[in-house]
Design a protein around this motif. Structure first.
Motif, PDB file in Angstrom:
ATOM      1  N   PHE A  23      -5.569  -0.045  -2.496  1.00 10.84           N
ATOM      2  CA  PHE A  23      -5.862  -0.471  -1.127  1.00 10.84           C
ATOM      3  C   PHE A  23      -6.903   0.466  -0.519  1.00 10.84           C
ATOM      4  CE2 PHE A  23      -1.761  -2.165  -2.133  1.00 10.84           C
ATOM      5  CZ  PHE A  23      -1.697  -3.392  -1.481  1.00 10.84           C
ATOM      6  N   ASN A  82      -8.754   1.835   2.879  1.00 11.73           N
ATOM      7  CA  ASN A  82      -8.489   2.026   4.306  1.00 11.73           C
ATOM      8  C   ASN A  82      -9.698   1.564   5.116  1.00 11.73           C
ATOM      9  OD1 ASN A  82      -7.574   2.833   6.777  1.00 11.73           O
ATOM     10  ND2 ASN A  82      -7.363   5.004   6.268  1.00 11.73           N
ATOM     11  N   PHE A 135      -0.983   6.394   3.654  1.00  9.71           N
ATOM     12  CA  PHE A 135      -2.304   6.725   4.185  1.00  9.71           C
ATOM     13  C   PHE A 135      -2.170   7.909   5.134  1.00  9.71           C
ATOM     14  CE2 PHE A 135      -3.228   2.260   3.155  1.00  9.71           C
ATOM     15  CZ  PHE A 135      -4.501   2.369   2.609  1.00  9.71           C
ATOM     16  N   THR A 159      -8.896  -9.227   1.935  1.00 14.26           N
ATOM     17  CA  THR A 159      -9.193  -8.477   3.160  1.00 14.26           C
ATOM     18  C   THR A 159      -8.404  -8.967   4.373  1.00 14.26           C
ATOM     19  OG1 THR A 159     -11.067  -9.949   3.609  1.00 14.26           O
ATOM     20  CG2 THR A 159     -11.533  -7.929   2.388  1.00 14.26           C
ATOM     21  N   ALA A 163       0.829  -1.213   0.000  1.00 14.94           N
ATOM     22  CA  ALA A 163       0.000   0.000   0.000  1.00 14.94           C
ATOM     23  C   ALA A 163       0.858   1.256   0.000  1.00 14.94           C
ATOM     24  CB  ALA A 163      -0.919   0.000   1.220  1.00 14.94           C
ATOM     25  N   ASN A 175      -5.825  -3.657   8.638  1.00 19.11           N
ATOM     26  CA  ASN A 175      -6.895  -2.668   8.474  1.00 19.11           C
ATOM     27  C   ASN A 175      -6.944  -2.076   7.067  1.00 19.11           C
ATOM     28  OD1 ASN A 175      -8.047  -2.743  11.112  1.00 19.11           O
ATOM     29  ND2 ASN A 175      -6.281  -1.597  11.861  1.00 19.11           N
ATOM     30  N   THR A 176      -6.568  -2.898   6.091  1.00 19.18           N
ATOM     31  CA  THR A 176      -6.728  -2.495   4.694  1.00 19.18           C
ATOM     32  C   THR A 176      -7.306  -3.672   3.916  1.00 19.18           C
ATOM     33  OG1 THR A 176      -4.526  -3.210   3.981  1.00 19.18           O
ATOM     34  CG2 THR A 176      -4.735  -0.941   4.812  1.00 19.18           C
TER      35      THR A 176
END
Length: 390
Positions: free
Chosen positions: A134, A136, A28, A83, A25, A67-68
């Protein structure tokens, strides 16, 4: 000449895209909803993978942080969703000589020839297009909201619709990543943030509409000043709504997590209304307090007049010794009550002669009545002689 150029481009592209990729990823921040996958091109100064950005080779590794959710997109849309955190080997990409399974199935020469021939027909480009993005799944916090105009709040305490301005923050979370990609994120977009004004305006506009409905649903129970402490109840009301923010989970794959009210301000008209209400209420309370004191004074004056007119009787000494102050409370006594108490104490006087201490205490009570103006000097002197038996 163009066919020859395309042939050379095809061969060069096939060689460049043979490398397997390592993808994870991108960056973020607090409001990032979707970020593109980033290909690792070098490591500690080593590496030379400079293939096309939209080509994924078989055996490439996709690292999915916690958590992505990782999305693999092809020309037709969403191809695969991952997931669960961890590293995953991608197997639906372009054949490569560096993959053992591909070599076993096609051989080195066949892999190169097939891919090069296919690319020539597209001017040297590959018809494949694969990219990774990806989503969030963390709570996206600190999304500020504020009313541009006054909201009507029916406050039953004041019995009126008050105009208020509300300011605060909310947080949301992706509850269905596939639905969020399909219905909320723009098409062919691999990078999207709630800092984007268009995304934020859509959410805050619908949120404020639901906020007004939820706040007024609580107005029958809570005053407007209590709203900041009822954010949990507000959030529940908004989520239970059948439109606007209440439909986010099924429309956008988003859900409202929390609401924080930082400040509530009255409009100028409502502030004046509240001020006038407070002043009138204070005036009524002051009037009630003064009226009660005046009633007490009037009752005391009536009692004093009754004592002057009727005296205390022969049992006066014992009456004062038996807490006359309680019997003369203006809220529960009268001249007749005091006289009855004096008559009831007469028999006790006849049976027992007061002691010296009792006489002294009675004289003190008489002196207090004299100082208070309830007894005249003549009445005091007469009772004093009576108590002392003179």
């Amino acid at each position: 000449m163009g066919i020859i150029d395309a042939a050379f481009d095809s061969i060069g592209g096939v060689f460049s895209d043979q490398w397997k990729d390592v993808i994870t990823a991108g960056h973020f921040n607090e409001h990032t909803l979707v970020t593109p996958g980033v290909r690792r091109n070098s490591q500690n100064g080593r590496g030379g993978n400079y293939g096309a950005e939209d080509i994924l080779s078989n055996g490439s590794i996709i690292y999915v942080p916690e958590n992505t959710a990782a999305f693999v997109f092809s020309q037709a849309g969403i191809e695969q969703v991952i997931t669960t955190p961890g590293g995953y080997e991608y197997r639906n990409g372009q054949a490569t000589v560096f993959d053992e399974k591909d070599r076993a199935e096609g051989g080195l020469g066949r892999i190169f020839v097939q891919q090069a021939a296919e690319r020539i027909g597209f001017g040297g480009m590959s018809p494949d297009s694969k990219r990774v993005a990806f989503v969030n799944l963390r709570e996206l916090r600190g999304i500020r909201f504020g009313t541009h105009g006054p909201l009507a709040y029916n406050d039953l305490y004041y019995g009126a619709d008050l105009e208020i301005y509300a300011y605060g923050m909310m947080s949301v979370r992706v509850c269905d990543p596939t639905l969020a990609i399909r219905n909320f994120v723009p098409a062919n977009c691999s990078s999207y943030s709630l800092d984007d004004s268009r995304a934020r305006h859509q959410l805050t506009g619908e949120f404020l509409t639901s906020f007004v409905a939820a706040a007024n649903a609580l107005s029958s129970t809570y005053r407007v000043s209590q709203l900041p402490s009822q954010t949990v109840a507000l959030g529940e009301k908004i989520r239970e709504g059948s439109d606007n923010a209440g439909t986010w989970p099924t429309r956008f794959g988003l859900e409202l997590v929390s609401v924080a009210i930082e400040n509530i301000e009255f409009s100028e008209q409502s502030r004046e209304l509240v001020r006038q209400f407070s002043e009138k209420r204070m005036g009524v309370r002051a009037y009630e307090d003064v009226s009660q004191r005046a009633a007490d004074i009037s009752a005391q004056q009536l009692i004093a007049q009754g004592v002057r007119d009727n005296g205390l009787g022969d049992g006066g000494a014992m009456v004062f010794g038996m807490n006359l102050a309680g019997s003369l409370d203006p809220r529960n006594a009268s001249v007749v009550g005091a006289a009855s108490a004096a008559e009831g104490a007469q028999s006790k006087v006849e049976q027992d002669k007061p002691s010296i201490d009792s006489q002294v205490e009675t004289l003190k009570k008489l002196k207090e009545l004299l100082d208070a103006g309830i007894l005249t000097q003549d009445e005091f002197d007469a009772k004093k002689r009576q108590v002392l038996g003179l």
